[in-house]
Structures are given as C-alpha cells and as structure tokens.
Design an enzyme around this catalytic site. Structure first.
Site, PDB file in Angstrom:
ATOM      1  N   SER A   1       0.766  -0.812   0.419  1.00 46.15           N
ATOM      2  CA  SER A   1      -0.007   0.141   0.089  1.00 46.15           C
ATOM      3  C   SER A   1       0.890   1.280   0.509  1.00 46.15           C
ATOM      4  CB  SER A   1      -1.231   0.005   1.321  1.00 46.15           C
ATOM      5  OG  SER A   1      -1.101   1.299   1.510  1.00 46.15           O
TER       6      SER A   1
ATOM      7  N   TYR B   1      -1.436  -0.576  11.180  1.00 43.24           N
ATOM      8  CA  TYR B   1      -2.018  -1.713   9.618  1.00 43.24           C
ATOM      9  C   TYR B   1      -0.751  -0.998   9.188  1.00 43.24           C
ATOM     10  CZ  TYR B   1      -3.015  -1.238   4.637  1.00 43.24           C
ATOM     11  OH  TYR B   1      -3.656  -1.924   3.359  1.00 43.24           O
TER      12      TYR B   1
ATOM     13  N   LYS C   1       2.288  -3.399   7.149  1.00 40.26           N
ATOM     14  CA  LYS C   1       2.939  -3.579   5.630  1.00 40.26           C
ATOM     15  C   LYS C   1       4.412  -3.492   5.418  1.00 40.26           C
ATOM     16  CE  LYS C   1      -0.933  -4.378   3.399  1.00 40.26           C
ATOM     17  NZ  LYS C   1      -1.327  -6.299   3.314  1.00 40.26           N
TER      18      LYS C   1
HETATM   19  P1  NAD Z   1     -11.101  -7.219   1.880  1.00 39.92           P
HETATM   20  O1  NAD Z   1     -11.397  -7.449   2.841  1.00 39.92           O
HETATM   21  O2  NAD Z   1     -12.435  -6.596   0.352  1.00 39.92           O
HETATM   22  O3  NAD Z   1     -10.813  -8.272   1.007  1.00 39.92           O
HETATM   23  C1  NAD Z   1      -9.097  -9.264   2.170  1.00 39.92           C
HETATM   24  C2  NAD Z   1     -10.343 -10.553   1.674  1.00 39.92           C
HETATM   25  O4  NAD Z   1      -8.756 -11.116   3.042  1.00 39.92           O
HETATM   26  C3  NAD Z   1     -11.308 -11.205   2.487  1.00 39.92           C
HETATM   27  O5  NAD Z   1     -12.361 -12.014   1.307  1.00 39.92           O
HETATM   28  C4  NAD Z   1     -11.643 -11.948   3.804  1.00 39.92           C
HETATM   29  O6  NAD Z   1     -12.152 -12.356   4.150  1.00 39.92           O
HETATM   30  C5  NAD Z   1      -9.620 -12.259   3.570  1.00 39.92           C
HETATM   31  N1  NAD Z   1      -9.213 -12.957   4.779  1.00 39.92           N
HETATM   32  C6  NAD Z   1      -9.005 -11.736   5.761  1.00 39.92           C
HETATM   33  N2  NAD Z   1      -8.316 -12.347   6.872  1.00 39.92           N
HETATM   34  C7  NAD Z   1      -7.559 -13.840   6.623  1.00 39.92           C
HETATM   35  C8  NAD Z   1      -7.028 -14.639   7.271  1.00 39.92           C
HETATM   36  N3  NAD Z   1      -6.530 -14.644   8.115  1.00 39.92           N
HETATM   37  N4  NAD Z   1      -7.416 -15.777   5.864  1.00 39.92           N
HETATM   38  C9  NAD Z   1      -8.130 -16.238   4.868  1.00 39.92           C
HETATM   39  N5  NAD Z   1      -8.015 -15.221   4.277  1.00 39.92           N
HETATM   40  C10 NAD Z   1      -8.726 -13.739   5.124  1.00 39.92           C
HETATM   41  O7  NAD Z   1      -9.623  -6.214   0.974  1.00 39.92           O
HETATM   42  P2  NAD Z   1      -9.483  -5.344  -0.033  1.00 39.92           P
HETATM   43  O8  NAD Z   1      -9.640  -4.062  -0.244  1.00 39.92           O
HETATM   44  O9  NAD Z   1      -9.476  -6.816  -1.277  1.00 39.92           O
HETATM   45  O10 NAD Z   1      -7.545  -5.560   0.066  1.00 39.92           O
HETATM   46  C11 NAD Z   1      -6.942  -7.063  -0.369  1.00 39.92           C
HETATM   47  C12 NAD Z   1      -5.266  -6.494   0.042  1.00 39.92           C
HETATM   48  O11 NAD Z   1      -5.513  -5.279  -0.985  1.00 39.92           O
HETATM   49  C13 NAD Z   1      -5.060  -6.764   1.949  1.00 39.92           C
HETATM   50  O12 NAD Z   1      -4.122  -7.046   2.144  1.00 39.92           O
HETATM   51  C14 NAD Z   1      -5.340  -4.963   1.689  1.00 39.92           C
HETATM   52  O13 NAD Z   1      -4.089  -4.269   3.118  1.00 39.92           O
HETATM   53  C15 NAD Z   1      -4.704  -4.042   0.256  1.00 39.92           C
HETATM   54  N6  NAD Z   1      -4.765  -2.679   0.081  1.00 39.92           N
HETATM   55  C16 NAD Z   1      -5.919  -2.268   0.433  1.00 39.92           C
HETATM   56  C17 NAD Z   1      -6.402  -1.248  -0.048  1.00 39.92           C
HETATM   57  C18 NAD Z   1      -7.971  -0.822  -0.168  1.00 39.92           C
HETATM   58  O14 NAD Z   1      -8.150   0.515  -0.555  1.00 39.92           O
HETATM   59  N7  NAD Z   1      -8.606  -0.701  -0.261  1.00 39.92           N
HETATM   60  C19 NAD Z   1      -5.012  -0.284   0.095  1.00 39.92           C
HETATM   61  C20 NAD Z   1      -3.723  -0.980  -0.577  1.00 39.92           C
HETATM   62  C21 NAD Z   1      -3.265  -2.028  -0.098  1.00 39.92           C
HETATM   63  C1  UD1 Z   2      -7.474   5.635   4.412  1.00 37.06           C
HETATM   64  C2  UD1 Z   2      -5.755   5.114   5.119  1.00 37.06           C
HETATM   65  C3  UD1 Z   2      -4.365   4.134   4.207  1.00 37.06           C
HETATM   66  C4  UD1 Z   2      -5.115   2.712   3.237  1.00 37.06           C
HETATM   67  C5  UD1 Z   2      -6.417   3.506   2.155  1.00 37.06           C
HETATM   68  C6  UD1 Z   2      -6.666   2.971   1.922  1.00 37.06           C
HETATM   69  C7  UD1 Z   2      -6.067   6.655   7.006  1.00 37.06           C
HETATM   70  C8  UD1 Z   2      -5.361   7.584   7.577  1.00 37.06           C
HETATM   71  N1  UD1 Z   2      -5.408   5.967   5.571  1.00 37.06           N
HETATM   72  O1  UD1 Z   2      -6.159   6.565   3.216  1.00 37.06           O
HETATM   73  O2  UD1 Z   2      -3.861   3.582   5.165  1.00 37.06           O
HETATM   74  O3  UD1 Z   2      -4.330   2.410   2.399  1.00 37.06           O
HETATM   75  O4  UD1 Z   2      -7.185   4.259   3.244  1.00 37.06           O
HETATM   76  O5  UD1 Z   2      -7.258   1.234   2.491  1.00 37.06           O
HETATM   77  O6  UD1 Z   2      -7.045   5.949   6.595  1.00 37.06           O
HETATM   78  N2  UD1 Z   2     -11.891  11.542   3.400  1.00 37.06           N
HETATM   79  C9  UD1 Z   2     -13.181  12.781   3.374  1.00 37.06           C
HETATM   80  N3  UD1 Z   2     -14.465  12.381   4.089  1.00 37.06           N
HETATM   81  C10 UD1 Z   2     -14.333  10.701   5.199  1.00 37.06           C
HETATM   82  C11 UD1 Z   2     -13.143   9.752   4.231  1.00 37.06           C
HETATM   83  C12 UD1 Z   2     -12.445  10.585   3.805  1.00 37.06           C
HETATM   84  O7  UD1 Z   2     -12.818  13.527   3.714  1.00 37.06           O
HETATM   85  O8  UD1 Z   2     -15.479  10.615   4.922  1.00 37.06           O
HETATM   86  C13 UD1 Z   2     -11.011  12.403   2.982  1.00 37.06           C
HETATM   87  C14 UD1 Z   2      -9.581  12.210   3.692  1.00 37.06           C
HETATM   88  O9  UD1 Z   2      -9.346  12.954   4.477  1.00 37.06           O
HETATM   89  C15 UD1 Z   2      -8.728  11.810   2.529  1.00 37.06           C
HETATM   90  C16 UD1 Z   2      -9.610  11.134   1.752  1.00 37.06           C
HETATM   91  O10 UD1 Z   2     -10.765  11.481   1.895  1.00 37.06           O
HETATM   92  O11 UD1 Z   2      -8.167  13.025   2.324  1.00 37.06           O
HETATM   93  C17 UD1 Z   2      -9.174   9.706   0.999  1.00 37.06           C
HETATM   94  O12 UD1 Z   2      -9.726   9.500   1.935  1.00 37.06           O
HETATM   95  P1  UD1 Z   2      -9.432   7.563   2.652  1.00 37.06           P
HETATM   96  O13 UD1 Z   2     -10.978   6.828   1.741  1.00 37.06           O
HETATM   97  O14 UD1 Z   2      -9.879   7.092   3.682  1.00 37.06           O
HETATM   98  O15 UD1 Z   2      -8.073   7.005   2.212  1.00 37.06           O
HETATM   99  P2  UD1 Z   2      -6.709   7.625   1.931  1.00 37.06           P
HETATM  100  O16 UD1 Z   2      -6.723   8.306   3.859  1.00 37.06           O
HETATM  101  O17 UD1 Z   2      -5.691   7.842   1.521  1.00 37.06           O
END
Ligand code: NAD
Ligand code: UD1
Length: 341
Positions: free
Chosen positions: A129, A153, A157
């Site tokens: 991330s 978190y 990572k």
């Molecule tokens: P998500 O929660 O929708 O998907 C994660 C999946 O992993 C779920 O289906 C959950 O049931 C499964 N899971 C959790 N713990 C588990 C375990 N111990 N064993 C087996 N399965 C397990 O999340 P996502 O948004 O799809 O994110 C996927 C990955 O991407 C994560 O590692 C997250 O940290 C990373 N990531 C997500 C974002 C985002 O904004 N969504 C941003 C940066 C990185």
């Molecule tokens: C957040 C997490 C980051 C994670 C990412 C994806 C924090 C500080 N960071 O990032 O670690 O990898 O999500 O899951 O939590 N915002 C509003 N109103 C809202 C929600 C968000 O104004 O109700 C704004 C936030 O201030 C930010 C932007 O929207 O500026 C995006 O927010 P968000 O979607 O939570 O993502 P990040 O903060 O970039």
C-alpha cells in the site's frame, strides 16, 4: 526452462480487490485457486465472479495463518504463483487492536511464505500500500522515497515488505512483485461485484456512495484548509479494474523479475476530495449533501504516484478516469444498495 504460470493461488480472493482480480485472471485464461477465511467477505462475490467470467476457479475456506490447511491446498493444487491479498486493512481498527493486525497480516504472510517455500513455489504478487510512504514530502512519489509506518496497519505492510526483501536477498530464485496500491475505488462495470465495507465506511468513495443511496446523511469533508488548490486533500484514486489488470501484468512480468521489485499502482494524477464529490454528483445525476468538517488525524495533504516504474517493468498503465470510477461505483451501489446482503 522456466514453467509458464497457469494456475494461480489467490488468497483473499473473495474480497474487494481479490474478486475483481479473479475476473481479470479468469478472462486471461488462468486457473484460480482461492483461499479465504471469509472474515470480511462471503462466497457470493466468487459466485458472481464466475457469472462474469466463467472459468476454472476452486475455493478453499482456509485461514492463511493455518500452515497445515495451506499445505493441504498446495499438495492438492499444483499452483505456479500466488497473489496474496488476504489481510486486515482498516487503519482505525489496527490502532485499537494492533495484535490482531500483526497476527493476521504478518503471521499470515510468514505462514504463506513458509508453505510456498516448502512446495517450491517462488512466484508472488503481494498487496502492499502507498501507506508505506507515510506523510510523503513530495508527490509524485517514487518507489525509492523514504518508507515509514504511521499506524499499526502501515507497519504490518512495512514489516511484510522488509521480510520479502530479506527472503529475496537470501534466495534470488524468488520472483516477487510488491505492488503499492494508491486509492482503489470503483467496481466491476457489470455492477455485480464491488466494495462492501462493514459498518460505517472509513474510505471516501464508499462513504459518498452510501450518502447518494440514502444510507447516510451527508459527506463530511475532512478538512478544507490544507495547502492544496481547493483546500481539501489530494489522493491518487485508481479504478479497481485498472488495479486488477496491474496484477495480471505483474503475473506476466514475474518471469523477468529476480528478487523483489516494489511497484506503485496508481494513475499518477491526484484528485481532491471536492473533485471526487463533484464527479460522484455527475455519475449519480443528483446533488450529494456535503459539508466541510475538521481534519482527520494522520491524513497527508497530498499523495499521488510516480507511475514510470509500473510502465517500465509491467508495461501497464491505468486508463480509467475519475468519471469512470464514479460511474462504476454508482452502478454497483445503486444495484446493491446494501452490498452483498
Ligand atoms: P477485503 O477485506 O475486501 O479483502 C480481504 C480478503 O481477505 C477478504 O475476503 C477476507 O475475508 C480475507 N481474509 C482476511 N483475513 C484472512 C485470513 N487470515 N485468512 C484468509 N483470508 C483472510 O480487502 P481489499 O480491499 O480487497 O484489500 C486486499 C488487500 O489489499 C489487503 O491486503 C489490503 O491491505 C491491500 N490494500 C487495500 C487497499 C484498499 O484501499 N482497499 C489499499 C492498499 C492495500
Ligand atoms: C486510507 C488509509 C490508508 C489506506 C487507504 C486505503 C488513513 C489515514 N489512511 O487512506 O492507510 O491504505 O485508506 O484503504 O486512514 N475523506 C473525507 N471524508 C470521508 C472519508 C475520507 O473527506 O468521510 C477524505 C480523507 O481525508 C482523504 C480522502 O478523503 O483525504 C481519501 O480518504 P480515504 O478513502 O480514507 O483514503 P486515504 O486517507 O488516502
């Protein structure tokens, strides 16, 4: 001769990004083995994945920390590569319950890597991330920028990334693509699979969409006094379909990667919260109530990717616009107002 990758194990494949990536991998002709414990998902997205992209997909309900259960899957399914999505991702929850985050994220990665090593599978794509950049001094952010974990978190990572670098240094026969996602949003254009957060969404796009569908009163913009052109924070929103295709590109590039490569997956363009709100209104075709509130602790003013490394190593770039992201997020939300329930 290096064996071509045909069968891919996808941990967390029932989740938001995992299910969308399964569609891209199936459409490209790969066989898929999903391992998920369904702690933040259900089988429904996987059924819908197969509706969108019929193909070879088998599912095992196994926790990634369970080395025995994982070993049994590896023994039955001769997989060539792993995409590791499984993990916990909510920043606030990680502050409240850090041990659970270290256990699932770090413990899960250690267990998975051990089992992969035992079964001679050394091709890995890992979900990292942009959170590893903390509060970046400059954007666009290059992969060599300083790394800092600003919450539990983010630290999980960073620990996993360091572990992957140590592993690759000890044994360069590993091929690891460590993908640093910026802000994944949107949904599959069919509207059948998308993001389904439990409780109040922490992230911007699902929150806006829940306001639009009438589940929440108004969007609160977290701070209108940042040193940015319109005063709201700037992020690099990337369509989840582009992200899925980035994973496909990474799988295809693994043959050329020796060791561990860190790669940003973003669009390279920043959008402010007000711009996202406006784009969402265009997609929905109605006014979405909004007010400006105080800053959220820990938010960086501006964060967007330098994408040149992804273009060079993966021959991939994001093509979908903010309007595409909002249109697809809205299709998903309006067709599934309460998510998968
Ligand atoms: P998500 O929660 O929708 O998907 C994660 C999946 O992993 C779920 O289906 C959950 O049931 C499964 N899971 C959790 N713990 C588990 C375990 N111990 N064993 C087996 N399965 C397990 O999340 P996502 O948004 O799809 O994110 C996927 C990955 O991407 C994560 O590692 C997250 O940290 C990373 N990531 C997500 C974002 C985002 O904004 N969504 C941003 C940066 C990185
Ligand atoms: C957040 C997490 C980051 C994670 C990412 C994806 C924090 C500080 N960071 O990032 O670690 O990898 O999500 O899951 O939590 N915002 C509003 N109103 C809202 C929600 C968000 O104004 O109700 C704004 C936030 O201030 C930010 C932007 O929207 O500026 C995006 O927010 P968000 O979607 O939570 O993502 P990040 O903060 O970039």
């Amino acid at each position: 001769m290096v064996q071509p990758i045909q069968k891919i194990l996808v941990t967390g494949g029932a989740g938001y990004i995992g299910s969308t990536t399964c569609v891209a991998l199936l459409e490209a002709g790969f066989s898929i083995v999903v391992v998920d414990n369904f702690s933040n998902s259900s089988r429904t997205p996987l059924d819908r994945v197969l509706e969108i992209a019929p193909g070879s997909l088998v599912t095992y309900e196994v926790d990634v920390r369970d080395t025995q259960g994982l070993g049994e899957v590896f023994a039955v399914e001769s997989v060539d590569a792993v995409v590791h999505f499984a993990g916990l991702k909510a920043v606030g929850e990680s502050v409240a319950n850090p041990l659970n985050y270290y256990d699932v994220n770090v413990g899960g990665a250690v267990a998975l890597l051990q089992v992969m090593q035992e079964h001679d599978v050394r091709n890995l794509v890992f979900s990292s991330s942009a959170t590893v950049y903390g509060d970046p001094e400059v954007s666009p952010i290059v992969e060599s920028a300083p790394l800092v974990g600003t919450n539990p978190y983010g630290r999980t990572k960073l620990i996993i990334e360091n572990m992957l670098r140590d592993l690759a240094a000890a044994d360069p026969s590993w091929s690891i693509a460590c993908l640093r996602y910026f802000n994944p949003v949107g949904a599959h254009p069919s509207g059948r699979i998308g993001e389904d957060p439990l409780g109040v969404p922490n992230n911007l796009m699902p929150f806006i969409m829940q306001v639009a569908v009438g589940r929440r009163k108004d969007l609160v913009v977290f701070g209108g006094d940042y040193p940015t052109p319109d005063g709201s924070c700037i992020r690099d929103y990337i369509h989840v379909m582009d992200l899925a295709l980035g994973h496909l590109a990474a799988i295809r590039a693994l043959g050329d990667i020796s060791g561990c490569e860190e790669i940003n997956l973003g669009t390279g363009t920043g959008s402010s919260v007000f711009e996202v709100h406006e784009a969402a209104q265009r997609a929905v075709g109605e006014t979405i109530p909004m007010r400006v509130g105080g800053r959220r602790p820990g938010d960086a003013a501006s964060c967007f990717a330098d994408t040149s490394r992804a273009m060079r190593l993966l021959d991939w770039r994001a093509t979908r616009t903010l309007d595409d992201m909002c249109a697809d997020a809205w299709r998903w939300q309006s067709q599934n107002p309460t998510g998968y329930q």
